[in-house]
Design a protein around this motif. Sequence first.
Motif, short mmCIF file in Angstrom:
data_model
loop_
_atom_site.label_atom_id
_atom_site.label_comp_id
_atom_site.label_asym_id
_atom_site.label_seq_id
_atom_site.Cartn_x
_atom_site.Cartn_y
_atom_site.Cartn_z
N GLY A 52 -14.07 116.84 -10.20
CA GLY A 52 -15.52 116.26 -9.56
C GLY A 52 -16.05 117.83 -8.97
O GLY A 52 -17.24 118.00 -8.86
N GLY A 53 -15.38 118.69 -8.56
CA GLY A 53 -15.92 120.04 -7.85
C GLY A 53 -16.70 119.79 -6.99
O GLY A 53 -16.39 118.91 -6.11
N ALA A 54 -17.78 120.54 -6.84
CA ALA A 54 -18.87 120.46 -6.09
C ALA A 54 -19.95 119.50 -6.53
O ALA A 54 -20.99 119.72 -6.06
CB ALA A 54 -19.36 122.02 -5.54
N SER A 55 -19.62 118.71 -7.50
CA SER A 55 -20.85 117.94 -8.21
C SER A 55 -21.48 117.22 -7.28
O SER A 55 -20.83 116.56 -6.13
CB SER A 55 -20.13 116.97 -9.11
OG SER A 55 -20.99 116.08 -9.75
N ARG A 56 -22.70 116.83 -7.49
CA ARG A 56 -23.54 116.14 -6.65
C ARG A 56 -23.36 114.48 -7.08
O ARG A 56 -24.11 113.62 -6.80
CB ARG A 56 -25.01 116.45 -6.84
CG ARG A 56 -25.18 117.59 -6.16
CD ARG A 56 -26.50 118.03 -5.91
NE ARG A 56 -26.67 119.40 -5.42
CZ ARG A 56 -27.64 119.79 -4.43
NH1 ARG A 56 -28.59 118.95 -4.09
NH2 ARG A 56 -27.37 121.00 -3.90
N LEU A 57 -22.54 114.21 -8.04
CA LEU A 57 -22.31 112.72 -8.31
C LEU A 57 -21.91 111.91 -7.11
O LEU A 57 -22.39 110.91 -6.67
CB LEU A 57 -21.22 112.75 -9.30
CG LEU A 57 -20.92 111.12 -9.80
CD1 LEU A 57 -22.00 110.49 -10.64
CD2 LEU A 57 -19.73 111.18 -10.74
N VAL A 58 -21.20 112.36 -6.20
CA VAL A 58 -20.75 111.69 -4.98
C VAL A 58 -21.92 111.71 -4.07
O VAL A 58 -22.00 110.39 -3.46
CB VAL A 58 -19.59 112.44 -4.35
CG1 VAL A 58 -20.02 113.61 -3.68
CG2 VAL A 58 -19.05 111.64 -3.31
N ASP A 59 -22.94 112.66 -3.91
CA ASP A 59 -23.88 112.15 -2.98
C ASP A 59 -24.89 111.13 -3.73
O ASP A 59 -25.40 110.30 -2.97
CB ASP A 59 -24.95 113.51 -3.13
CG ASP A 59 -24.17 114.84 -2.89
OD1 ASP A 59 -23.15 115.04 -3.41
OD2 ASP A 59 -24.50 115.51 -2.09
N ALA A 78 -14.27 124.08 -3.71
CA ALA A 78 -15.46 123.17 -4.37
C ALA A 78 -15.50 122.21 -3.48
O ALA A 78 -16.52 121.57 -3.17
CB ALA A 78 -15.25 122.92 -5.82
N LEU A 79 -14.41 121.40 -3.37
CA LEU A 79 -14.55 120.16 -2.32
C LEU A 79 -14.94 120.58 -1.12
O LEU A 79 -15.82 119.74 -0.45
CB LEU A 79 -13.07 119.51 -2.44
CG LEU A 79 -12.45 119.02 -3.49
CD1 LEU A 79 -11.27 118.38 -3.38
CD2 LEU A 79 -13.35 118.18 -4.41
N ASP A 80 -14.73 121.47 -0.40
CA ASP A 80 -15.06 121.98 1.02
C ASP A 80 -16.91 122.15 0.86
O ASP A 80 -17.49 121.74 1.67
CB ASP A 80 -14.39 123.47 1.59
CG ASP A 80 -13.14 123.11 1.98
OD1 ASP A 80 -12.58 121.97 1.96
OD2 ASP A 80 -12.33 124.13 1.92
N SER A 81 -17.17 122.71 -0.24
CA SER A 81 -18.73 122.87 -0.41
C SER A 81 -19.25 121.77 -0.44
O SER A 81 -20.38 121.49 0.23
CB SER A 81 -18.83 123.80 -1.91
OG SER A 81 -20.07 123.53 -2.20
N ALA A 82 -18.95 120.60 -1.27
CA ALA A 82 -19.46 119.28 -1.26
C ALA A 82 -19.48 118.54 -0.23
O ALA A 82 -20.38 117.79 0.29
CB ALA A 82 -18.83 118.63 -2.44
N ASP A 88 -21.81 114.47 7.71
CA ASP A 88 -21.14 113.20 8.21
C ASP A 88 -20.73 112.34 7.06
O ASP A 88 -19.63 111.61 7.26
CB ASP A 88 -21.72 112.55 9.23
CG ASP A 88 -21.73 113.16 10.87
OD1 ASP A 88 -20.80 114.23 10.78
OD2 ASP A 88 -22.42 113.00 11.41
N LYS A 89 -21.71 112.06 6.18
CA LYS A 89 -21.62 111.07 5.02
C LYS A 89 -20.32 111.33 4.31
O LYS A 89 -19.67 110.73 3.64
CB LYS A 89 -22.80 111.39 3.98
CG LYS A 89 -24.06 110.60 4.68
CD LYS A 89 -25.25 110.48 3.73
CE LYS A 89 -25.90 111.79 3.80
NZ LYS A 89 -27.05 111.80 2.98
N GLY A 90 -19.94 112.60 4.25
CA GLY A 90 -18.70 112.93 3.67
C GLY A 90 -17.32 112.35 4.29
O GLY A 90 -16.36 112.40 3.57
N ASP A 91 -17.62 112.00 5.44
CA ASP A 91 -16.32 111.26 6.03
C ASP A 91 -15.95 110.10 5.44
O ASP A 91 -14.69 109.82 5.54
CB ASP A 91 -16.49 111.09 7.42
CG ASP A 91 -16.73 112.48 8.29
OD1 ASP A 91 -16.26 113.61 7.74
OD2 ASP A 91 -17.20 112.31 9.63
N ALA A 92 -16.62 109.35 4.58
CA ALA A 92 -16.44 108.28 3.93
C ALA A 92 -16.04 108.45 2.63
O ALA A 92 -15.46 107.31 1.99
CB ALA A 92 -17.87 107.43 3.83
N VAL A 93 -15.70 109.71 2.27
CA VAL A 93 -15.26 109.89 1.03
C VAL A 93 -13.67 110.56 0.82
O VAL A 93 -13.43 111.02 2.16
CB VAL A 93 -16.00 111.22 0.26
CG1 VAL A 93 -15.49 111.56 -1.12
CG2 VAL A 93 -17.43 110.53 0.08
#
Length: 109
Positions: A52-59, A78-82, A88-93
């Motif tokens: 997934g890298g820094a992709s915006r798919l997760v967003d 890449a993951l740190d960047s995403a 805070d939304k990243g905490d759910a991933v």
Amino acid sequence: MTTTDRQAHWENIYTTKGEAEVSWFEETPTESLRLLQLVGAQPSSAIIDVGGGASRLVDNLLAKGFENLTVLDLSAVALDSARARLGDKGDAVKWIVADVTEMAADRYI
Ligand SMILES: C[S@@+](CC[C@H](N)C(=O)[O-])C[C@H]1O[C@@H](n2cnc3c(N)ncnc32)[C@H](O)[C@@H]1O
């Protein structure tokens, strides 16, 4: 090529190029979103973006209400960047730094 070599290759790319400077950058990953819709993915579906890298798919998936998301990549940068982009939304991933060709999947379940 060893995992260490592969990782160094990708870390170098994500360290030296901005998010939108890589050839595969997509503001909205339309085709991936279309395919997820086609297979009938639901907000509760477990979805893993491998490489997934820094992709915006997760967003995009978070914005659509998907709540069981994992992003796996060799590159911690890449993951740190995403993750930083999402705040805070990243905490759910669930974020996993691993080589998909070498990983013991049961370690992450
Ligand atoms: C062309 S980039 C695409 C990234 C992302 N899917 C996107 O669309 O922005 C390929 C990604 O796969 C990751 N990758 C390559 N080999 C991998 C492996 N063996 N295990 C996990 N990730 C890998 C790289 O670190 C890189 O982030």
